[in-house]
Write an enzyme that holds these catalytic residues in place. Structure first.
Site, PDB file in Angstrom:
ATOM      1  N   ILE A  61       0.817  -1.230   0.000  1.00 21.18           N
ATOM      2  CA  ILE A  61       0.000   0.000   0.000  1.00 21.18           C
ATOM      3  C   ILE A  61       0.846   1.273   0.000  1.00 21.18           C
ATOM      4  CG2 ILE A  61      -2.109  -0.963   1.025  1.00 21.18           C
ATOM      5  CD1 ILE A  61      -1.077   0.351   3.725  1.00 21.18           C
ATOM      6  N   THR A 130      -7.318   0.848  16.476  1.00 21.61           N
ATOM      7  CA  THR A 130      -7.178   0.069  17.703  1.00 21.61           C
ATOM      8  C   THR A 130      -7.431   0.922  18.948  1.00 21.61           C
ATOM      9  OG1 THR A 130      -5.502  -1.043  19.054  1.00 21.61           O
ATOM     10  CG2 THR A 130      -4.690   0.567  17.501  1.00 21.61           C
ATOM     11  N   ASP A 131      -7.836   0.268  20.028  1.00 21.27           N
ATOM     12  CA  ASP A 131      -7.992   1.000  21.302  1.00 21.27           C
ATOM     13  C   ASP A 131      -6.633   1.392  21.887  1.00 21.27           C
ATOM     14  OD1 ASP A 131      -7.146  -1.547  22.023  1.00 21.27           O
ATOM     15  OD2 ASP A 131      -8.622  -1.810  23.630  1.00 21.27           O
ATOM     16  N   GLU A 132      -5.533   0.790  21.368  1.00 18.34           N
ATOM     17  CA  GLU A 132      -4.211   1.071  21.954  1.00 18.34           C
ATOM     18  C   GLU A 132      -3.784   2.520  21.759  1.00 18.34           C
ATOM     19  OE1 GLU A 132      -1.111  -1.745  21.394  1.00 18.34           O
ATOM     20  OE2 GLU A 132      -2.459  -3.440  21.498  1.00 18.34           O
ATOM     21  N   TYR A 155       3.951   0.456  17.780  1.00 16.68           N
ATOM     22  CA  TYR A 155       2.732   0.064  17.040  1.00 16.68           C
ATOM     23  C   TYR A 155       1.625   1.096  17.236  1.00 16.68           C
ATOM     24  CZ  TYR A 155      -1.827  -2.160  16.309  1.00 16.68           C
ATOM     25  OH  TYR A 155      -3.118  -2.411  15.929  1.00 16.68           O
ATOM     26  N   LYS A 159      -0.287   3.691  14.583  1.00 10.51           N
ATOM     27  CA  LYS A 159      -1.739   3.676  14.307  1.00 10.51           C
ATOM     28  C   LYS A 159      -2.355   5.032  14.659  1.00 10.51           C
ATOM     29  CE  LYS A 159      -4.110   0.677  13.181  1.00 10.51           C
ATOM     30  NZ  LYS A 159      -4.520   0.179  11.827  1.00 10.51           N
TER      31      LYS A 159
HETATM   32  P1  NAD Z   1      -2.706  -9.018  10.534  1.00 11.38           P
HETATM   33  O1  NAD Z   1      -1.291  -8.730  10.944  1.00 11.38           O
HETATM   34  O2  NAD Z   1      -3.262 -10.371  10.754  1.00 11.38           O
HETATM   35  O3  NAD Z   1      -2.888  -8.696   8.985  1.00 11.38           O
HETATM   36  C1  NAD Z   1      -2.350  -7.555   8.385  1.00 11.38           C
HETATM   37  C2  NAD Z   1      -2.443  -7.730   6.871  1.00 11.38           C
HETATM   38  O4  NAD Z   1      -1.881  -6.558   6.264  1.00 11.38           O
HETATM   39  C3  NAD Z   1      -1.640  -8.931   6.345  1.00 11.38           C
HETATM   40  O5  NAD Z   1      -2.411  -9.644   5.405  1.00 11.38           O
HETATM   41  C4  NAD Z   1      -0.430  -8.292   5.679  1.00 11.38           C
HETATM   42  O6  NAD Z   1       0.080  -9.053   4.589  1.00 11.38           O
HETATM   43  C5  NAD Z   1      -1.009  -6.967   5.211  1.00 11.38           C
HETATM   44  N1  NAD Z   1       0.015  -5.946   5.050  1.00 11.38           N
HETATM   45  C6  NAD Z   1       1.002  -5.598   5.916  1.00 11.38           C
HETATM   46  N2  NAD Z   1       1.780  -4.633   5.394  1.00 11.38           N
HETATM   47  C7  NAD Z   1       1.259  -4.337   4.167  1.00 11.38           C
HETATM   48  C8  NAD Z   1       1.600  -3.421   3.144  1.00 11.38           C
HETATM   49  N3  NAD Z   1       2.656  -2.583   3.275  1.00 11.38           N
HETATM   50  N4  NAD Z   1       0.842  -3.392   2.023  1.00 11.38           N
HETATM   51  C9  NAD Z   1      -0.219  -4.221   1.876  1.00 11.38           C
HETATM   52  N5  NAD Z   1      -0.576  -5.117   2.803  1.00 11.38           N
HETATM   53  C10 NAD Z   1       0.151  -5.180   3.938  1.00 11.38           C
HETATM   54  O7  NAD Z   1      -3.569  -7.895  11.255  1.00 11.38           O
HETATM   55  P2  NAD Z   1      -5.020  -7.996  11.897  1.00 11.38           P
HETATM   56  O8  NAD Z   1      -4.912  -8.466  13.280  1.00 11.38           O
HETATM   57  O9  NAD Z   1      -5.936  -8.685  10.956  1.00 11.38           O
HETATM   58  O10 NAD Z   1      -5.389  -6.435  11.955  1.00 11.38           O
HETATM   59  C11 NAD Z   1      -6.032  -5.802  10.861  1.00 11.38           C
HETATM   60  C12 NAD Z   1      -6.240  -4.332  11.207  1.00 11.38           C
HETATM   61  O11 NAD Z   1      -7.047  -4.219  12.365  1.00 11.38           O
HETATM   62  C13 NAD Z   1      -4.944  -3.574  11.508  1.00 11.38           C
HETATM   63  O12 NAD Z   1      -5.052  -2.297  10.970  1.00 11.38           O
HETATM   64  C14 NAD Z   1      -4.906  -3.520  13.030  1.00 11.38           C
HETATM   65  O13 NAD Z   1      -4.202  -2.387  13.473  1.00 11.38           O
HETATM   66  C15 NAD Z   1      -6.379  -3.429  13.341  1.00 11.38           C
HETATM   67  N6  NAD Z   1      -6.768  -3.972  14.649  1.00 11.38           N
HETATM   68  C16 NAD Z   1      -6.382  -5.243  15.011  1.00 11.38           C
HETATM   69  C17 NAD Z   1      -6.794  -5.758  16.236  1.00 11.38           C
HETATM   70  C18 NAD Z   1      -6.401  -7.147  16.684  1.00 11.38           C
HETATM   71  O14 NAD Z   1      -6.616  -7.484  17.851  1.00 11.38           O
HETATM   72  N7  NAD Z   1      -5.847  -7.995  15.833  1.00 11.38           N
HETATM   73  C19 NAD Z   1      -7.577  -4.967  17.089  1.00 11.38           C
HETATM   74  C20 NAD Z   1      -7.940  -3.676  16.688  1.00 11.38           C
HETATM   75  C21 NAD Z   1      -7.544  -3.198  15.461  1.00 11.38           C
HETATM   76  O1  DAU Z   2      -5.978  -3.803  21.739  1.00 10.33           O
HETATM   77  C1  DAU Z   2      -5.993  -4.054  20.376  1.00 10.33           C
HETATM   78  C2  DAU Z   2      -4.647  -4.607  19.958  1.00 10.33           C
HETATM   79  O2  DAU Z   2      -4.576  -5.915  20.486  1.00 10.33           O
HETATM   80  C3  DAU Z   2      -4.457  -4.629  18.438  1.00 10.33           C
HETATM   81  O3  DAU Z   2      -4.462  -3.321  17.954  1.00 10.33           O
HETATM   82  C4  DAU Z   2      -3.146  -5.318  18.076  1.00 10.33           C
HETATM   83  O4  DAU Z   2      -3.025  -5.415  16.661  1.00 10.33           O
HETATM   84  C5  DAU Z   2      -3.154  -6.708  18.681  1.00 10.33           C
HETATM   85  O5  DAU Z   2      -1.909  -7.334  18.427  1.00 10.33           O
HETATM   86  C6  DAU Z   2      -3.430  -6.653  20.177  1.00 10.33           C
HETATM   87  O6  DAU Z   2      -2.272  -6.112  20.892  1.00 10.33           O
HETATM   88  P1  DAU Z   2      -1.779  -6.755  22.277  1.00 10.33           P
HETATM   89  O7  DAU Z   2      -0.384  -6.398  22.515  1.00 10.33           O
HETATM   90  O8  DAU Z   2      -2.765  -6.477  23.363  1.00 10.33           O
HETATM   91  O9  DAU Z   2      -1.944  -8.329  21.884  1.00 10.33           O
HETATM   92  P2  DAU Z   2      -1.038  -9.606  22.216  1.00 10.33           P
HETATM   93  O10 DAU Z   2      -1.848 -10.805  21.862  1.00 10.33           O
HETATM   94  O11 DAU Z   2       0.318  -9.492  21.639  1.00 10.33           O
HETATM   95  O12 DAU Z   2      -0.902  -9.556  23.793  1.00 10.33           O
HETATM   96  C7  DAU Z   2      -2.060  -9.636  24.611  1.00 10.33           C
HETATM   97  C8  DAU Z   2      -1.587  -9.573  26.052  1.00 10.33           C
HETATM   98  O13 DAU Z   2      -0.879 -10.800  26.359  1.00 10.33           O
HETATM   99  C9  DAU Z   2      -0.598  -8.455  26.326  1.00 10.33           C
HETATM  100  O14 DAU Z   2      -0.849  -7.928  27.626  1.00 10.33           O
HETATM  101  C10 DAU Z   2       0.775  -9.130  26.286  1.00 10.33           C
HETATM  102  C11 DAU Z   2       0.462 -10.538  26.764  1.00 10.33           C
HETATM  103  N1  DAU Z   2       1.310 -11.611  26.179  1.00 10.33           N
HETATM  104  C12 DAU Z   2       1.449 -11.648  24.814  1.00 10.33           C
HETATM  105  C13 DAU Z   2       2.221 -12.612  24.223  1.00 10.33           C
HETATM  106  C14 DAU Z   2       2.408 -12.640  22.714  1.00 10.33           C
HETATM  107  C15 DAU Z   2       1.904 -12.553  26.983  1.00 10.33           C
HETATM  108  O15 DAU Z   2       1.740 -12.527  28.208  1.00 10.33           O
HETATM  109  N2  DAU Z   2       2.667 -13.520  26.390  1.00 10.33           N
HETATM  110  C16 DAU Z   2       2.887 -13.588  25.039  1.00 10.33           C
HETATM  111  O16 DAU Z   2       3.630 -14.486  24.571  1.00 10.33           O
END
Ligand code: NAD
Ligand code: DAU
Length: 349
Positions: A61, A130-132, A155, A159
């Site tokens: 992108i 994200t809420d982060e 991160y 965002k």
């Molecule tokens: P993910 O890491 O599983 O997927 C990200 C996708 O983006 C992948 O398919 C990757 O190939 C693609 N991508 C990365 N860099 C790119 C680039 N430069 N050009 C085109 N494509 C690219 O992420 P996810 O967990 O599915 O999250 C999706 C969205 O939702 C993100 O914007 C994330 O910030 C947001 N979000 C995620 C969570 C969560 O808990 N996973 C929560 C809130 C918001």
């Molecule tokens: O809040 C939304 C966010 O949640 C999204 O925007 C992000 O894309 C997503 O990755 C997620 O972020 P977190 O850092 O909260 O998710 P993660 O699963 O990495 O970690 C969840 C919690 O668990 C965090 O407090 C760290 C802890 N953790 C994580 C890992 C990977 C562990 O204790 N052990 C681990 O090995």
């Protein structure tokens, strides 16, 4: 025909969203842009990849020429922007990758949208966030739409920057936009580096389950399908230029989540003693203490509420990983092994 471009559609949430849109919007043509990084996987889209209303484009992108060429060929009516580097631990190791995709990539899309949408007001740039971005809460506090931005990891800083750019384009150029900020998603197809899929895969392999610090940090969990249903509703009925908070009111300490996964795993598989795999390891640097969301009252007023209970969602998720060993093997080949050794080698000995 409405032409919808989904960025990051081969990722975890993106693939749930693309599948949902293909199955529910018979007059939408869906284009997926995805660079297929380590987190993107065409297998996530296997059942809809060749659908007659779906077209996949392998593109970064942040590559403005490629985005420009694609949108000259097939101009978008709606852009659903999910592509991102999404894992906090990786952002601590290599922040520039996050600036490239989450900041430069977002602004590249906004620039292209601005050019293609000149004179149009019937379009939508939907930023999935994200809420982060709101930082870390103390016990008993909740994020609301009024919470100030206070990102604290590379991160969340990337965002937050992207969200600010989206609002700036709305304010300066009149770009129709909408932003939603959601909590921690879980469900099938999540890359096994985040807490829930990592715990499940370690349970399957009877490996130590790494819990950072005391395990008392709190995250607010929602099933990806509930998140996708909220996005769908907001595309249809969300007020342009607004921000919505999406959450299932399910904040839990990490240790409670890991213990619950151990219990459900034992029940589902007939194993025993999974809790003994829990291993407390060195904390994440700058680890935010608590995220908890009060979902936007206006989202609830539109009729959205979460449909998947946490226990049922976790049971379904564990069952999905147990029945997809080939998917797991393939996504964990190559570069994943290097990342895993770097992230957990010292922590787990
Ligand atoms: P993910 O890491 O599983 O997927 C990200 C996708 O983006 C992948 O398919 C990757 O190939 C693609 N991508 C990365 N860099 C790119 C680039 N430069 N050009 C085109 N494509 C690219 O992420 P996810 O967990 O599915 O999250 C999706 C969205 O939702 C993100 O914007 C994330 O910030 C947001 N979000 C995620 C969570 C969560 O808990 N996973 C929560 C809130 C918001
Ligand atoms: O809040 C939304 C966010 O949640 C999204 O925007 C992000 O894309 C997503 O990755 C997620 O972020 P977190 O850092 O909260 O998710 P993660 O699963 O990495 O970690 C969840 C919690 O668990 C965090 O407090 C760290 C802890 N953790 C994580 C890992 C990977 C562990 O204790 N052990 C681990 O090995």
């Amino acid at each position: 025909m409405v032409r919808v471009w989904v960025t990051g559609g081969a990722g975890f949430i993106g693939s749930h969203l693309v599948r949902h849109l293909i199955h529910t919007k018979s007059d939408w043509e869906i284009h997926t842009i995805d660079a297929l990084t380590y987190a993107g996987n065409l297998e996530n889209l296997a059942d809809v990849l060749d659908h007659k209303r779906h077209i996949f484009h392998k593109v970064d992108i942040a590559d403005s020429n490629s985005v420009e060429n694609l949108w000259t060929e097939a101009p978008p009516d709606i852009i659903l922007h999910l592509a991102a580097e999404s894992h906090v631990d990786r952002s601590i190791l290599s922040p520039l990758d996050f600036v490239h995709t989450n900041v430069l990539g977002t602004v590249t899309l906004l620039e292209a949208a601005r050019r293609h949408w000149r004179g149009r007001s019937d379009t939508l740039f939907y930023q999935v966030s994200t809420d982060e971005v709101y930082g870390s809460l103390a016990e008993g506090e909740f994020f609301s739409e009024a919470s100030p931005y206070d990102p604290r990891s590379p991160y969340s800083a990337s965002k937050a920057a992207a969200d600010h750019f989206v609002r700036a384009y709305g304010h300066t150029y009149g770009l129709p936009y909408l932003i939603s900020n959601c909590g921690n998603n879980y469900g099938p197809y999540q890359f096994p580096e985040k807490l829930i899929p990592l715990t499940i895969t370690h349970l399957m392999e009877r490996k130590p389950i790494p819990v950072y610090g005391s395990g008392q940090n709190v995250r607010d969990w929602i099933h990806a399908e509930d998140h996708v249903r909220a996005i769908d509703l907001l595309i249809q009925r969300g007020q342009r230029g607004r921000t919505y908070l999406i959450g299932a009111e399910n904040p839990r300490p990490n240790l409670e989540v890991v213990r619950l996964l151990c219990r459900l795993y034992d029940e589902l598989t007939g194993s025993s003693g999974s809790e003994s795999l829990i291993t407390f390891v060195k904390d994440r640097p700058g680890h935010d203490f608590r995220y908890a969301i009060k979902p936007s009252p206006s989202l609830k007023a539109l009729g959205w509420s979460p449909q998947v209970s946490f226990e049922e969602g976790l049971r379904q998720t564990i069952a999905w990983y147990l029945s997809h060993p080939d998917w797991l093997d393939r996504v964990r080949s190559g570069a994943y092994q290097d990342y895993y050794r770097f992230q957990y080698g010292e922590r787990l000995g």
